[in-house]
Design a protein around this motif. Structure first.
Motif, mmCIF file in Angstrom:
data_model
loop_
_atom_site.group_PDB
_atom_site.id
_atom_site.type_symbol
_atom_site.label_atom_id
_atom_site.label_comp_id
_atom_site.label_asym_id
_atom_site.label_seq_id
_atom_site.Cartn_x
_atom_site.Cartn_y
_atom_site.Cartn_z
ATOM 1 N N SER A 1 0.819 -1.209 0.000
ATOM 2 C CA SER A 1 0.000 0.000 0.000
ATOM 3 C C SER A 1 0.858 1.267 0.000
ATOM 4 C CB SER A 1 -0.896 0.005 1.234
ATOM 5 O OG SER A 1 -0.090 0.019 2.382
ATOM 6 N N GLY A 2 2.110 1.090 0.286
ATOM 7 C CA GLY A 2 2.970 2.269 0.323
ATOM 8 C C GLY A 2 2.863 3.016 1.637
ATOM 9 N N GLN A 3 2.098 2.474 2.591
ATOM 10 C CA GLN A 3 1.936 3.145 3.880
ATOM 11 C C GLN A 3 3.194 3.020 4.735
ATOM 12 O OE1 GLN A 3 -0.884 4.864 5.282
ATOM 13 N NE2 GLN A 3 -1.269 4.959 3.081
ATOM 14 N N GLN A 4 3.706 1.800 4.781
ATOM 15 C CA GLN A 4 4.856 1.594 5.646
ATOM 16 C C GLN A 4 6.123 1.562 4.823
ATOM 17 O OE1 GLN A 4 4.093 -1.959 7.944
ATOM 18 N NE2 GLN A 4 3.378 -0.656 9.604
ATOM 19 N N LYS A 5 7.065 2.392 5.220
ATOM 20 C CA LYS A 5 8.352 2.385 4.549
ATOM 21 C C LYS A 5 9.399 1.971 5.563
ATOM 22 C CE LYS A 5 6.893 6.533 2.973
ATOM 23 N NZ LYS A 5 5.487 6.190 2.832
ATOM 24 N N LYS A 6 10.154 1.005 5.209
ATOM 25 C CA LYS A 6 11.112 0.499 6.180
ATOM 26 C C LYS A 6 12.492 0.390 5.589
ATOM 27 C CE LYS A 6 7.948 -1.759 9.167
ATOM 28 N NZ LYS A 6 7.855 -2.665 10.273
ATOM 29 N N ALA A 7 13.443 0.274 6.505
ATOM 30 C CA ALA A 7 14.818 0.090 6.063
ATOM 31 C C ALA A 7 15.443 -1.030 6.876
ATOM 32 C CB ALA A 7 15.592 1.381 6.256
ATOM 33 N N VAL A 8 16.242 -1.816 6.217
ATOM 34 C CA VAL A 8 17.034 -2.804 6.943
ATOM 35 C C VAL A 8 18.411 -2.186 7.127
ATOM 36 C CG1 VAL A 8 18.039 -5.108 6.877
ATOM 37 C CG2 VAL A 8 15.761 -4.705 5.941
ATOM 38 N N VAL A 9 18.923 -2.223 8.323
ATOM 39 C CA VAL A 9 20.153 -1.494 8.596
ATOM 40 C C VAL A 9 21.197 -2.380 9.261
ATOM 41 C CG1 VAL A 9 18.999 0.720 8.866
ATOM 42 C CG2 VAL A 9 19.316 -0.736 10.867
ATOM 43 N N GLN A 10 22.414 -1.956 9.132
ATOM 44 C CA GLN A 10 23.522 -2.531 9.907
ATOM 45 C C GLN A 10 23.802 -1.533 11.024
ATOM 46 O OE1 GLN A 10 25.695 -5.199 10.169
ATOM 47 N NE2 GLN A 10 26.448 -3.943 11.875
ATOM 48 N N TRP A 11 23.698 -1.987 12.240
ATOM 49 C CA TRP A 11 23.814 -1.054 13.360
ATOM 50 C C TRP A 11 25.260 -0.734 13.706
ATOM 51 C CZ3 TRP A 11 19.785 1.523 14.702
ATOM 52 C CH2 TRP A 11 18.517 0.947 14.557
ATOM 53 N N VAL B 1 13.943 -0.868 10.646
ATOM 54 C CA VAL B 1 13.476 0.371 11.259
ATOM 55 C C VAL B 1 12.460 1.038 10.355
ATOM 56 C CG1 VAL B 1 15.601 0.803 12.530
ATOM 57 C CG2 VAL B 1 15.356 1.720 10.233
ATOM 58 N N ASN B 2 11.602 1.846 10.946
ATOM 59 C CA ASN B 2 10.657 2.618 10.161
ATOM 60 C C ASN B 2 11.384 3.789 9.529
ATOM 61 O OD1 ASN B 2 8.324 1.158 10.622
ATOM 62 N ND2 ASN B 2 8.063 2.130 12.638
ATOM 63 N N ALA B 3 11.010 4.099 8.334
ATOM 64 C CA ALA B 3 11.674 5.199 7.637
ATOM 65 C C ALA B 3 11.492 6.505 8.402
ATOM 66 C CB ALA B 3 11.128 5.339 6.229
ATOM 67 N N GLU B 4 10.353 6.640 9.101
ATOM 68 C CA GLU B 4 10.076 7.888 9.814
ATOM 69 C C GLU B 4 11.092 8.149 10.918
ATOM 70 O OE1 GLU B 4 7.571 5.888 8.860
ATOM 71 O OE2 GLU B 4 6.799 7.319 7.393
ATOM 72 N N SER B 5 11.733 7.074 11.388
ATOM 73 C CA SER B 5 12.664 7.290 12.485
ATOM 74 C C SER B 5 14.049 7.693 11.999
ATOM 75 C CB SER B 5 12.754 6.028 13.346
ATOM 76 O OG SER B 5 13.279 4.981 12.579
ATOM 77 N N ILE B 6 14.231 7.731 10.681
ATOM 78 C CA ILE B 6 15.532 8.164 10.156
ATOM 79 C C ILE B 6 15.617 9.680 10.283
ATOM 80 C CG2 ILE B 6 17.010 8.285 8.127
ATOM 81 C CD1 ILE B 6 15.641 5.721 7.156
ATOM 82 N N ILE B 7 16.663 10.151 10.904
ATOM 83 C CA ILE B 7 16.789 11.590 11.100
ATOM 84 C C ILE B 7 17.455 12.225 9.892
ATOM 85 C CG2 ILE B 7 17.713 13.400 12.572
ATOM 86 C CD1 ILE B 7 17.668 11.377 14.864
ATOM 87 N N ARG B 8 18.635 11.753 9.557
ATOM 88 C CA ARG B 8 19.350 12.335 8.420
ATOM 89 C C ARG B 8 20.574 11.478 8.140
ATOM 90 N NH1 ARG B 8 20.321 15.460 12.770
ATOM 91 N NH2 ARG B 8 22.445 15.226 13.560
ATOM 92 N N PRO B 9 21.179 11.692 7.014
ATOM 93 C CA PRO B 9 22.413 10.948 6.756
ATOM 94 C C PRO B 9 23.533 11.496 7.617
ATOM 95 C CG PRO B 9 21.522 11.922 4.726
ATOM 96 C CD PRO B 9 20.800 12.522 5.861
ATOM 97 N N VAL B 10 24.540 10.724 7.782
ATOM 98 C CA VAL B 10 25.673 11.163 8.579
ATOM 99 C C VAL B 10 26.933 10.581 7.956
ATOM 100 C CG1 VAL B 10 25.652 9.221 10.173
ATOM 101 C CG2 VAL B 10 26.497 11.432 10.949
ATOM 102 N N GLN B 11 28.018 11.272 8.203
ATOM 103 C CA GLN B 11 29.258 10.765 7.627
ATOM 104 C C GLN B 11 29.967 9.872 8.633
ATOM 105 O OE1 GLN B 11 31.920 13.758 6.302
ATOM 106 N NE2 GLN B 11 33.085 12.328 5.050
ATOM 107 N N VAL B 12 30.369 8.713 8.186
ATOM 108 C CA VAL B 12 31.112 7.809 9.059
ATOM 109 C C VAL B 12 32.460 7.533 8.411
ATOM 110 C CG1 VAL B 12 31.174 5.493 10.048
ATOM 111 C CG2 VAL B 12 29.037 6.753 9.987
ATOM 112 N N LYS B 13 33.501 7.758 9.167
ATOM 113 C CA LYS B 13 34.842 7.537 8.617
ATOM 114 C C LYS B 13 35.470 6.325 9.269
ATOM 115 C CE LYS B 13 36.534 12.095 7.252
ATOM 116 N NZ LYS B 13 37.176 13.258 7.867
ATOM 117 N N HIS B 14 36.060 5.499 8.450
ATOM 118 C CA HIS B 14 36.773 4.378 9.032
ATOM 119 C C HIS B 14 38.214 4.791 9.314
ATOM 120 C CE1 HIS B 14 39.261 0.734 8.941
ATOM 121 N NE2 HIS B 14 38.255 0.238 9.640
ATOM 122 N N LEU B 15 38.686 4.443 10.481
ATOM 123 C CA LEU B 15 40.072 4.723 10.834
ATOM 124 C C LEU B 15 40.782 3.398 11.047
ATOM 125 C CD1 LEU B 15 39.572 7.550 13.484
ATOM 126 C CD2 LEU B 15 40.249 7.836 11.117
#
Lengths: 419, 695
Positions: B72-82, B118-132
């Motif tokens: 239905s397009g109501q729920q938008k979700k993302a599968v994430v690596q935490w 996670v629900n898409a609504e809970s995504i705040i914004r992209p962020v930069q992650v640097k590997h050291l």
């Protein structure tokens, strides 16, 4: 430090402790000493209550034991001490601050303790929890007037101290000192369960010869007294004093009244204060005087300072008490009774203005010789406020005997109701 | 306004961009490559994102693995690596790191047992992650304003840290216009003007600052609008520079984008202001005691409890002595504090609690249990034993890892401190009671994604009673939240506490498992001592039986039993006997349980004894159990004459009476009442007469 403690301090330890020995638990001193030693040396946590009437030597016992223990380096270097008193630390908030201060934990700057009540508790518990049996310095908690701590909200402090004493944390010894025999019943069931139930009862039943020995021992000068010849003379005079018949009678009277140290010391201090260079010994007369001072009735002494009018009012009250069998009275009734006396018998007294009588009445109330009946409303007019007399008849009669130049008719009036 | 910690909630709307790649018919979901509104935040797979969580200051970080929605397009979700932030690693485990973590360090999460949807609504914004690399050093912690970059070096699997392969972290090619700062997600069109500010406000600021800033923003914006009208070039620059701003529904269509006149400058000033506001606010309210370097300067002369102070009792200067003989050994083993190898006689209870908690942990659900029993029946010990075993199971990977914390109603000054302690033990955060309650509420009630099961032991539950019962209510309510994964074990003395105290709403939530610990029987007590002694032969068999029987008859309190035995070994040592026998135990029992009243009467002075006699005589005359001092004193005078003793004065009599009252042989009214005070006996008349007769 009181004179008494000072005097005890020069006694050899054995003698001092033998004075507080009681037949109930044959060696309270030994028990306590072993217990504290195990805490200090083995890191074993313990809790114990020292119970006994006032003046039985509870604090002295603890002091002696601590003094004895401090001679051992193993104890002296390890044992931390925290002394609390139920009369000073009136709630757990204050008590916690005091503990933190005495232990010099990190939230202490100078002598000031920082942080809220909750923080202080968390801080202390954290500190105690971190320690363990073999590595932390053991802490001795002395809670004087232990029963008062039991009235603190939820008994939080007691619960936590006893809980630590039964957990694998910093080794602590909790020593409670109380004069209440029912002190265990004051503990909440959880707190009680955590208390080890060790009790040291200091109840001494002395015989009169033992009492006499104590008096002699207290007055004696030690053998290492600098002025040897004086000490000898003094000790001889003490010996002869105790053999005097009148002295024996006075001491026996005191012994019957109370066997505790404190009243004996009060009596002996009064005698000692009369010793001077000119009069380097206690005479039996001094002891008689001291005894008279000690047992003097306070209320009788106060009555001797009253005006004749006030005394008359007291006598009128006494008659009302006799007639109405202790029912309360008011000023109007007392004044009427006084007027009756003036009409019938008096030849030395005359009537006073009402305001003067009123004033005398108020003075008696201020001296707490009379007190308003509980629950009588303050709105009631003064004259009609119900009062009770706080004196016994014997005190009134004694006061009249001692009253300087008491008119004879008043004495007769006072005695008349005894018929 | 210091008490309102609630933030203005930001509602985000995401829409799909592009066509679905594939559709999973079974799950009835579509998969998309890219989603999000044009000209706003675009979320792609492989990107690193921040996800709303318990803590606004530290939102969860993750990498998008897959994006999908339902039909239905109501729920938008993302599968994430935490990823795990430093604050999410249990403080105890953080030690394994062997160094101080960088404030913006995160760890690649490799532990299983965690919902990665996670629900898409809970995504705040992209962020930069640097590997050291493992041996690379972190950049200084405050290197400018766009310091949102997070650094990852290690992976964390809830047990150990591992070196992380940089390929796992690698981001896809960046946004088409990489020079742009990541723009915030869109506000809903219907939002009030203030929400514009708040939606951008990702700074860790509480309400007052937000509001103040919102007001400032309004002023600035109107000024900007005015100037924008005059200066279309500036407007153009603002627009062009950002590659498209936001629509401002509240602003007139004539100057629609005027607010983005000079976004960078505005951002800067806000940033600085926000920080300043932050520091001072923290100090003032004392709400969150983070280690802000500003607070000590802001409040000079008020030394505070050092935050990370580790209070401790100094250590011994001389080592503790070890037990030297059998009796000392026995005494050590019999001390209540010594932890026995096993807990005998509570096998059934152990099993029940174990399987209860274990099932909740493996299912990832929550629940609560109410444990009751009189003091000294092994409630807390059993629960601790269960937790030890479960911890062991978790360490050997038999069950998923969990977090155990413990509070005790008696170890806090106020029921509401429970929140503070739970929060501190969960996260290491310090907060006031109200704030802690709010944070915990959020933590347990929000459908926050990743969580280990938390096992909370609440000892002495009855102390947490408040008039509104909110503390207890919360403790029982949180486990029922679907995402809380909270197991609450409560302990109290009374069996009927739920019925007595927890009215209605609390009780209705107690669909709880109950368990009651019965007092130990004499056989159990005997077994407990025997198992503790563990073949150290210090007691005669009869002596043990006597202690057990006596305690079982009195209370069934194991602590009592152990204490008596311990005292008996001391008495035995004093009497220089080898084994603790009946006589020693008898003496210990006598010492601990015999009432001292009779001895006290026997030891009282002659006049005091006479006074007690007078009290009884007066009671008999009155036919009451109460008399005034005056009445008793008359009897006393008479008795003195009979006994041939010199009568005492009233003052002396009162002093005597007070002495008897002091040790509670008598119960007295206030001493201010003098001769009028009423006197009662605190001992039975028979006891008094018995004590006096035996004399």
């Amino acid at each position: 430090m009181s004179k008494r403690k000072l005097k005890n301090a020069h006694l050899p330890i054995g003698e001092c402790v033998s004075q507080v020995l009681s037949p109930v638990s044959p060696c309270p001193c030994r028990h306590l000493e072993e217990l504290l030693k195990r805490t200090a040396v083995h890191g074993e946590s313990n809790s114990v209550l020292i119970v006994g009437p006032r003046g039985a030597g509870k604090t002295t016992l603890l002091r002696c034991v601590l003094r004895e223990l401090s001679k051992e380096t193993e104890v002296q270097k390890n044992l931390l001490q925290v002394h609390l008193n139920g009369l000073l630390q009136t709630d757990d908030r204050v008590a916690l601050k005091e503990i933190t201060r005495q232990l010099h934990l990190e939230n202490v700057v100078g002598d000031k303790v920082f942080g809220s009540f909750a923080e202080n508790l968390a801080f202390l518990l954290e500190a105690l929890k971190k320690g363990d049996r073999s590595s932390s310095r053991p802490v001795l908690f002395v809670l004087d007037e232990f029963d008062l701590f039991a009235h603190h909200k939820n008994q939080t402090l007691l619960y936590n101290l006893f809980d630590v004493s039964q957990a694998a944390q910093t080794p602590i010894a909790v020593v409670g000192i109380s004069c209440r025999l029912d002190v265990l019943e004051l503990l909440e069931k959880r707190v009680k369960s955590r208390f080890s139930h060790r009790q040291i009862h200091l109840l001494s039943s002395l015989t009169f010869p033992q009492y006499l020995d104590r008096v002699r021992a207290q007055l004696r000068l030690p053998d290492d007294f600098p002025d040897g010849s004086f000490a000898e003379e003094w000790n001889a005079s003490v010996k002869s004093l105790c053999e005097d018949g009148s002295v024996d009678e006075v001491l026996r009277r005191h012994f019957h009244s109370s066997t505790d140290f404190r009243s004996m010391h009060a009596l002996l201090m009064l005698c000692l204060s009369r010793v001077s260079v000119a009069k380097p010994a206690i005479r039996p007369a001094d002891l008689l005087d001291a005894s008279r001072l000690c047992s003097a009735d306070t209320k009788v002494n106060m009555l001797r300072g009253l005006s004749v009018l006030e005394l008359c009012l007291i006598i009128a009250m006494k008659h009302l008490n006799d007639v109405y069998r202790g029912e309360p009275f008011n000023l109007q009734m007392v004044h009427n009774e006084f007027k009756k006396f003036l009409q019938r018998k008096s030849n030395s007294m005359y009537n006073f203005e009402h305001p003067v009588v009123m004033k005398a009445f108020e003075h008696l109330q201020q001296l707490e010789l009379i007190r308003p009946v509980d629950g009588s409303s303050a709105k009631t007019q003064r004259e009609y406020q119900l009062m009770r007399l706080m004196l016994d008849h014997s005190q009134i009669m004694e006061a009249l005997q001692k009253y300087p130049q008491c008119p004879t008719d008043i004495k007769q009036w006072a005695a008349s109701a005894f018929a | 306004g210091m008490k309102s910690f609630g933030r203005l909630r930001v509602r985000r709307f995401y829409t799909w961009r592009g066509n679905p790649l594939s559709s999973n018919r079974k799950l009835r979901t579509h998969e998309y490559e890219v989603d999000g509104l044009p000209r706003t935040t675009v979320i792609r797979t492989g990107q690193h994102i921040l996800i709303e969580g318990d803590d606004d200051d530290n939102p969860f970080a993750a990498k998008v693995v897959r994006l999908f929605g339902d039909e239905s397009g109501q729920q938008k979700k993302a599968v994430v690596q935490w990823y795990v932030r430093v604050s999410e690693v249990p403080p105890s485990k953080l030690k394994l790191l062997g160094r101080d973590p960088h404030p913006r360090e995160i760890f690649f999460y490799q532990g299983g047992n965690c919902d990665d949807e996670v629900n898409a609504e809970s995504i705040i914004r992209p962020v930069q992650v640097k590997h050291l690399d493992a041996d690379a050093s972190f950049p200084p912690s405050d290197d400018g304003d766009d310091d949102e970059t997070l650094y990852v070096k290690l992976a964390w699997d809830s047990k150990v840290f591992r070196i992380l392969d940089s390929a796992l972290v690698a981001s896809p090619p960046r946004h088409p216009n990489p020079s742009l700062p990541p723009s915030p997600p869109r506000s809903p069109p219907a939002a009030t003007p203030a929400s514009r500010t708040s939606s951008r406000c990702t700074l860790p600021t509480p309400d007052p600052t937000v509001l103040r800033r919102a007001a400032l923003g309004e002023v600035r914006r109107s000024r900007a609008a005015a100037s924008a009208g005059k200066n279309p070039a500036a407007m153009e620059r603002g627009r062009g520079g950002r590659g498209g701003g936001e629509e401002e529904p509240g602003v007139l269509s004539g100057v629609p984008h005027a607010s983005f006149l000079d976004p960078n400058a505005e951002e800067d000033s806000e940033e600085g202001e926000g920080r300043r506001g932050d520091g001072s606010w923290k100090t003032l309210a004392g709400g969150i005691l983070t280690s802000s370097p500003l607070s000590p300067q802001n409040a000079p002369g008020t030394p505070r409890t050092p935050r990370n102070a580790t209070p401790s009792i100094p250590s011994r200067s001389l080592p503790a002595r070890r037990p030297a003989n059998v009796l000392e050994e026995a005494r050590t083993r019999l001390h209540v504090s010594s932890v026995p190898e096993s807990l005998p006689c509570r096998e059934q209870e152990f099993q029940d609690i174990y399987s209860f908690v274990e099932s909740k942990i493996t299912d990832g659900t929550g629940g609560c249990m109410y444990i009751s029993g009189v003091p000294g029946t092994g409630k807390t010990a059993t629960v601790h034993e269960v937790m030890r075993c479960l911890q062991h199971a978790a360490d050997t990977d038999e069950i998923p890892p969990f977090h155990f914390i413990e509070i005790n109603g008696m170890k806090m000054t106020d029921p509401h401190q429970a929140y503070v302690q739970i929060l501190q033990k969960l996260t290491g955060q310090k907060a006031t009671a109200d704030h802690a309650a709010a944070l915990l509420e959020k933590r347990f009630s929000n459908p926050a994604p990743r969580k280990e099961t938390t096992v909370l032991l609440v000892d002495e539950l009855d102390l947490l009673w408040t008039r509104k019962q909110n503390v207890m209510y919360n403790l029982f309510n949180w486990p029922t939240c679907r995402h809380a994964r909270l197991v609450v074990l409560t302990i109290a003395n009374t069996m009927d506490l739920p019925e007595r105290v927890m009215i209605n709403r609390v009780a209705s939530r107690l669909g709880l498992t109950r368990m009651s610990f019965q007092p130990y029987t004499f056989r159990q007590l005997q077994q407990i001592i025997t198992s503790r002694l563990n073949k150290v032969k210090a007691f005669e068999e009869d002596a043990l039986q006597l202690v057990s029987r006596k305690v079982a008859a009195l209370s069934g309190d194991a602590r009592r039993c152990l204490d008596i035995c311990r005292r008996a070994t001391e008495i035995c040592e004093l009497s220089a006997a080898g084994l603790v026998g009946m006589s020693h135990v008898m003496e210990a029992l006598d010492e601990m349980f015999s009432s001292a009243y009779i001895t006290a009467i026997k030891c009282a002075s002659t006049q005091e004894q006479l006074f007690l006699r007078a009290v009884i005589a007066e009671f008999r005359r009155l036919g009451l159990e109460e008399a005034t001092f005056q009445q008793v004193f008359v009897q006393h005078q008479a008795l003195c004459r009979v006994e041939g003793l010199q009568p005492v004065g009233v003052s002396e009599g009162l002093a005597m009476c007070q002495r008897l009252g002091g040790c509670r042989l008598l119960l007295l009214e206030s001493s201010r009442l003098g001769v009028l005070q009423r006197v009662r006996l605190n001992v039975s008349q028979d006891d008094v007469l018995y004590a006096l007769k035996a004399d």
